[in-house]
Design a protein around this motif. Structure first.
Motif, PDB file in Angstrom:
ATOM      1  N   LEU A 250      73.106   8.843  76.968  1.00 16.43           N
ATOM      2  CA  LEU A 250      72.470   7.619  77.210  1.00 16.43           C
ATOM      3  C   LEU A 250      70.862   7.650  77.211  1.00 16.43           C
ATOM      4  O   LEU A 250      70.379   6.888  77.587  1.00 16.43           O
TER       5      LEU A 250
ATOM      6  N   GLY B 257      67.450   6.971  76.169  1.00 16.16           N
ATOM      7  CA  GLY B 257      66.828   6.083  75.371  1.00 16.16           C
ATOM      8  C   GLY B 257      67.431   4.991  75.129  1.00 16.16           C
ATOM      9  O   GLY B 257      67.180   3.694  74.517  1.00 16.16           O
ATOM     10  N   ALA B 258      68.737   4.656  75.951  1.00  9.55           N
ATOM     11  CA  ALA B 258      69.370   3.455  75.579  1.00  9.55           C
ATOM     12  C   ALA B 258      68.880   2.158  76.354  1.00  9.55           C
ATOM     13  O   ALA B 258      68.076   2.312  77.441  1.00  9.55           O
ATOM     14  N   SER B 259      69.270   1.004  75.716  1.00 10.96           N
ATOM     15  CA  SER B 259      68.401  -0.033  76.520  1.00 10.96           C
ATOM     16  C   SER B 259      69.655  -1.278  76.510  1.00 10.96           C
ATOM     17  O   SER B 259      70.630  -1.332  75.629  1.00 10.96           O
TER      18      SER B 259
ATOM     19  N   ARG C 138      71.830  14.780  76.963  1.00 13.17           N
ATOM     20  CA  ARG C 138      70.646  13.638  76.841  1.00 13.17           C
ATOM     21  C   ARG C 138      71.793  12.278  76.476  1.00 13.17           C
ATOM     22  O   ARG C 138      71.603  11.299  76.003  1.00 13.17           O
TER      23      ARG C 138
ATOM     24  N   ALA D 298      71.498  -0.627  84.250  1.00 14.10           N
ATOM     25  CA  ALA D 298      72.392   0.592  84.268  1.00 14.10           C
ATOM     26  C   ALA D 298      73.268   0.514  85.763  1.00 14.10           C
ATOM     27  O   ALA D 298      72.820   0.694  86.713  1.00 14.10           O
TER      28      ALA D 298
ATOM     29  N   LEU E  28      70.133   9.558  80.520  1.00 21.75           N
ATOM     30  CA  LEU E  28      69.406   8.295  81.074  1.00 21.75           C
ATOM     31  C   LEU E  28      67.856   8.346  80.983  1.00 21.75           C
ATOM     32  O   LEU E  28      67.365   7.421  81.469  1.00 21.75           O
TER      33      LEU E  28
ATOM     34  N   ALA F 138      65.723   5.368  79.472  1.00 20.31           N
ATOM     35  CA  ALA F 138      66.569   4.135  79.206  1.00 20.31           C
ATOM     36  C   ALA F 138      65.924   2.972  80.075  1.00 20.31           C
ATOM     37  O   ALA F 138      65.120   3.081  80.947  1.00 20.31           O
TER      38      ALA F 138
ATOM     39  N   ILE G  56      73.981  -1.070  80.526  1.00 22.09           N
ATOM     40  CA  ILE G  56      74.781   0.086  80.582  1.00 22.09           C
ATOM     41  C   ILE G  56      75.711   0.197  81.675  1.00 22.09           C
ATOM     42  O   ILE G  56      75.281   0.092  82.819  1.00 22.09           O
TER      43      ILE G  56
END
Length: 205
Positions: free
Chosen positions: A40, A42-44, A38, A109, A102, A105, A47
């Motif tokens: 990244l 849910g990253a925002s 998993r 990115a 990702l 995300a 990136i």
């Protein structure tokens, strides 16, 4: 007279560094770049990922943004190497994004993923929010202003060894991503790839 015979046992212990060198030698022909699990998810936001396995790989992620009455962004990149010699290519080179990497995300990115020898990858994003109106950029302007082509990669040997080259993105990865996605994936030798995105948007009066 009684004679006693003695047996002398000599044990030669190799230093730990020698064993480590042998292990490194075996792995030298396995260049594997992988983003999994998993990572990244849910990253925002912005990136940026540079991942390389092998020798003499060059990577860069460049982003420039500006807003204002006379806002302007110029991004210049020059990737160059020289004087390096690699005698052989890896027998196995792979670059993969798997799992739920990702997933969900959002944002921008930029991902460079390379496996092998003397590969060059570049991602560029430039955005301008200006009041003077929308400005157009032709292909010549983008090539001259935003990115200079890579050169001087050096000698990578007499030939490429037979082996496996593979790249891929699993169907579960990047699921639900929302935004701008730049992806360079390479498995091999002497490849040059780039993603360049330039935007100029008119702001509110």
């Amino acid at each position: 007279m009684r004679r006693t015979r003695c047996l002398l046992l000599v044990v030669v212990l190799l230093p730990a560094t020698a064993l480590a060198d042998d292990y490194s030698g075996m792995l030298a022909y396995l260049d594997i770049a992988r983003i999994d699990g998993r990572a990244l998810a849910g990253a925002s936001g912005a990136i940026a990922v540079n991942q390389a396995a092998g020798d003499l790989n060059i990577q860069a992620n460049l982003q420039g943004m500006a807003s204002g009455d006379q806002a302007n962004v110029a991004v210049a990149a020059r990737q160059q190497r020289g004087g390096n010699v690699v005698l052989s290519a890896p027998l196995q080179a792979s670059a993969h994004i798997a799992g739920e990497a990702l997933a969900g995300a959002s944002g921008i990115a930029s991902i460079n993923q390379a496996s092998g020898i003397a590969n060059t990858t570049l991602n560029v994003v430039s955005a301008t929010l200006a009041r003077q109106g929308i400005r157009e950029s032709d292909d010549a302007a983008l090539a001259a202003a935003d990115i200079a082509s890579a050169g001087g990669q050096g000698d990578t040997g007499d030939g490429v060894a037979a082996g496996i080259r593979s790249v891929g993105v699993a169907s579960t990865a990047l699921r639900g991503f929302d935004g701008v996605l730049q992806l360079n994936q390479i498995a091999g030798a002497r490849n040059d790839t780039a993603n360049v995105l330039t935007m100029a948007v008119q702001g509110n009066p």
